[in-house]
Design an enzyme around this catalytic site. Sequence first.
Site, PDB file in Angstrom:
ATOM      1  N   ASN A  43       0.842  -1.220   0.000  1.00 24.73           N
ATOM      2  CA  ASN A  43       0.000   0.000   0.000  1.00 24.73           C
ATOM      3  C   ASN A  43       0.865   1.253   0.000  1.00 24.73           C
ATOM      4  OD1 ASN A  43      -3.079  -0.446   0.159  1.00 24.73           O
ATOM      5  ND2 ASN A  43      -2.213  -2.056   1.457  1.00 24.73           N
TER       6      ASN A  43
ATOM      7  N   ARG B  79       5.216   0.423  27.328  1.00 24.57           N
ATOM      8  CA  ARG B  79       4.335   0.789  26.210  1.00 24.57           C
ATOM      9  C   ARG B  79       4.185   2.312  26.093  1.00 24.57           C
ATOM     10  NH1 ARG B  79       3.702  -2.726  22.127  1.00 24.57           N
ATOM     11  NH2 ARG B  79       1.887  -2.098  20.949  1.00 24.57           N
TER      12      ARG B  79
ATOM     13  N   LEU C  57      -3.307   2.145  18.040  1.00 23.44           N
ATOM     14  CA  LEU C  57      -2.817   3.494  18.325  1.00 23.44           C
ATOM     15  C   LEU C  57      -3.222   3.934  19.731  1.00 23.44           C
ATOM     16  CD1 LEU C  57      -3.500   5.534  15.051  1.00 23.44           C
ATOM     17  CD2 LEU C  57      -1.492   4.190  15.668  1.00 23.44           C
TER      18      LEU C  57
ATOM     19  N   HIS D 284      -8.444  -1.057   5.471  1.00 23.63           N
ATOM     20  CA  HIS D 284      -8.815  -2.355   6.058  1.00 23.63           C
ATOM     21  C   HIS D 284      -9.267  -3.282   4.926  1.00 23.63           C
ATOM     22  CE1 HIS D 284     -10.013  -5.222   9.074  1.00 23.63           C
ATOM     23  NE2 HIS D 284     -11.099  -5.421   8.355  1.00 23.63           N
TER      24      HIS D 284
ATOM     25  N   GLU E 251     -11.505   6.216  18.225  1.00 23.06           N
ATOM     26  CA  GLU E 251     -11.037   5.445  19.391  1.00 23.06           C
ATOM     27  C   GLU E 251     -11.337   3.948  19.260  1.00 23.06           C
ATOM     28  OE1 GLU E 251     -12.617   8.311  19.538  1.00 23.06           O
ATOM     29  OE2 GLU E 251     -11.027   9.565  20.395  1.00 23.06           O
TER      30      GLU E 251
ATOM     31  N   ALA F  67      -8.840  -3.327  -5.065  1.00 20.41           N
ATOM     32  CA  ALA F  67      -9.476  -2.385  -4.136  1.00 20.41           C
ATOM     33  C   ALA F  67      -8.464  -1.514  -3.378  1.00 20.41           C
ATOM     34  CB  ALA F  67     -10.359  -3.161  -3.155  1.00 20.41           C
ATOM     35  N   GLU F  68      -7.632  -2.115  -2.549  1.00 21.62           N
ATOM     36  CA  GLU F  68      -6.782  -1.321  -1.643  1.00 21.62           C
ATOM     37  C   GLU F  68      -5.899  -0.318  -2.371  1.00 21.62           C
ATOM     38  OE1 GLU F  68      -4.700  -3.449   1.465  1.00 21.62           O
ATOM     39  OE2 GLU F  68      -6.078  -5.126   1.304  1.00 21.62           O
TER      40      GLU F  68
HETATM   41  C1  GAR Z   1      -3.194  -4.891   3.767  1.00 21.10           C
HETATM   42  O1  GAR Z   1      -3.992  -5.897   3.209  1.00 21.10           O
HETATM   43  C2  GAR Z   1      -4.008  -4.015   4.695  1.00 21.10           C
HETATM   44  O2  GAR Z   1      -5.314  -3.817   4.252  1.00 21.10           O
HETATM   45  C3  GAR Z   1      -3.992  -4.838   5.959  1.00 21.10           C
HETATM   46  O3  GAR Z   1      -2.680  -5.338   6.030  1.00 21.10           O
HETATM   47  C4  GAR Z   1      -2.147  -5.495   4.716  1.00 21.10           C
HETATM   48  C5  GAR Z   1      -0.818  -4.786   4.625  1.00 21.10           C
HETATM   49  O4  GAR Z   1      -0.177  -5.050   3.387  1.00 21.10           O
HETATM   50  N1  GAR Z   1      -4.357  -4.058   7.099  1.00 21.10           N
HETATM   51  C6  GAR Z   1      -5.071  -4.534   8.113  1.00 21.10           C
HETATM   52  O5  GAR Z   1      -5.435  -5.683   8.214  1.00 21.10           O
HETATM   53  C7  GAR Z   1      -5.402  -3.502   9.185  1.00 21.10           C
HETATM   54  N2  GAR Z   1      -6.418  -4.010  10.077  1.00 21.10           N
HETATM   55  P1  GAR Z   1       1.001  -4.130   2.849  1.00 21.10           P
HETATM   56  O6  GAR Z   1       2.042  -4.016   3.962  1.00 21.10           O
HETATM   57  O7  GAR Z   1       1.519  -4.873   1.666  1.00 21.10           O
HETATM   58  O8  GAR Z   1       0.417  -2.794   2.491  1.00 21.10           O
END
Ligand code: GAR
Length: 207
Positions: A14, A66, A94, A110, A148, A180-181
């Site tokens: 991403n 933490r 976070l 997500h 939150e 999508a992403e």
């Molecule tokens: C992606 O599929 C993203 O949507 C997911 O982790 C992957 C990261 O891939 N995120 C989550 O699950 C957040 N809850 P990337 O490091 O190749 O971008």
Amino acid sequence: MLRITVLVSGGGTNLQAIIDAIRAGIIHDTQIARVISNNPKAYAMERAKEAGIEAMCISPKSYDDREKFHDALLKGIDDADTDLVVLAGFMVVLPPKLIKKYAGRIINIHPSLIPSFCGQGYYGLRVHEAVLARGVKVTGATVHFVDEGTDTGPIIFQQAVEVKQDDTPETLQRRVMEEAEWKIMPRAIDMIAQGRVKIKDGRVILS
Ligand code: GAR
């Protein structure tokens, strides 16, 4: 110019999609100020360096507790003069302090159609395993503001993706990323950079 700090934990596809979209002029008036990873081994760090972007590792293992880790994370974001925090596969919850300070200025990608297959325990490949176990025929991805809760913030864009009968979690994950992403995350950043995304009564209004 919108200054974004991208938070990553893993492969960084991403992040790569954002880098490529800025280069291609799909995302306007935006600069990646810094990339921060909690994981020193994240390949995303290599992608950042390759693109000439400052890459910083802030690992919880380097701090006594933490709270100190959270303070370092907040400082890493503040010091980059960040306008928008982009969670691109960031597998750390976070701290409330950060969410409060950057309210309405943190977005997350997500890999499902929220409110399905989201919330605690749903991340990465686990989401796609759950999708296949339930047998839904359509899944997708969601880009949303972070509040939150876990995956509860206002939704900016969603994109549906077909689930195929012979999918494995890996093939489905790849298709959700490609279809999508990697599209909706750059699109959301561009819309925010253009000032076209507002939150009203907990919902996103696009103009
Ligand atoms: C992606 O599929 C993203 O949507 C997911 O982790 C992957 C990261 O891939 N995120 C989550 O699950 C957040 N809850 P990337 O490091 O190749 O971008």
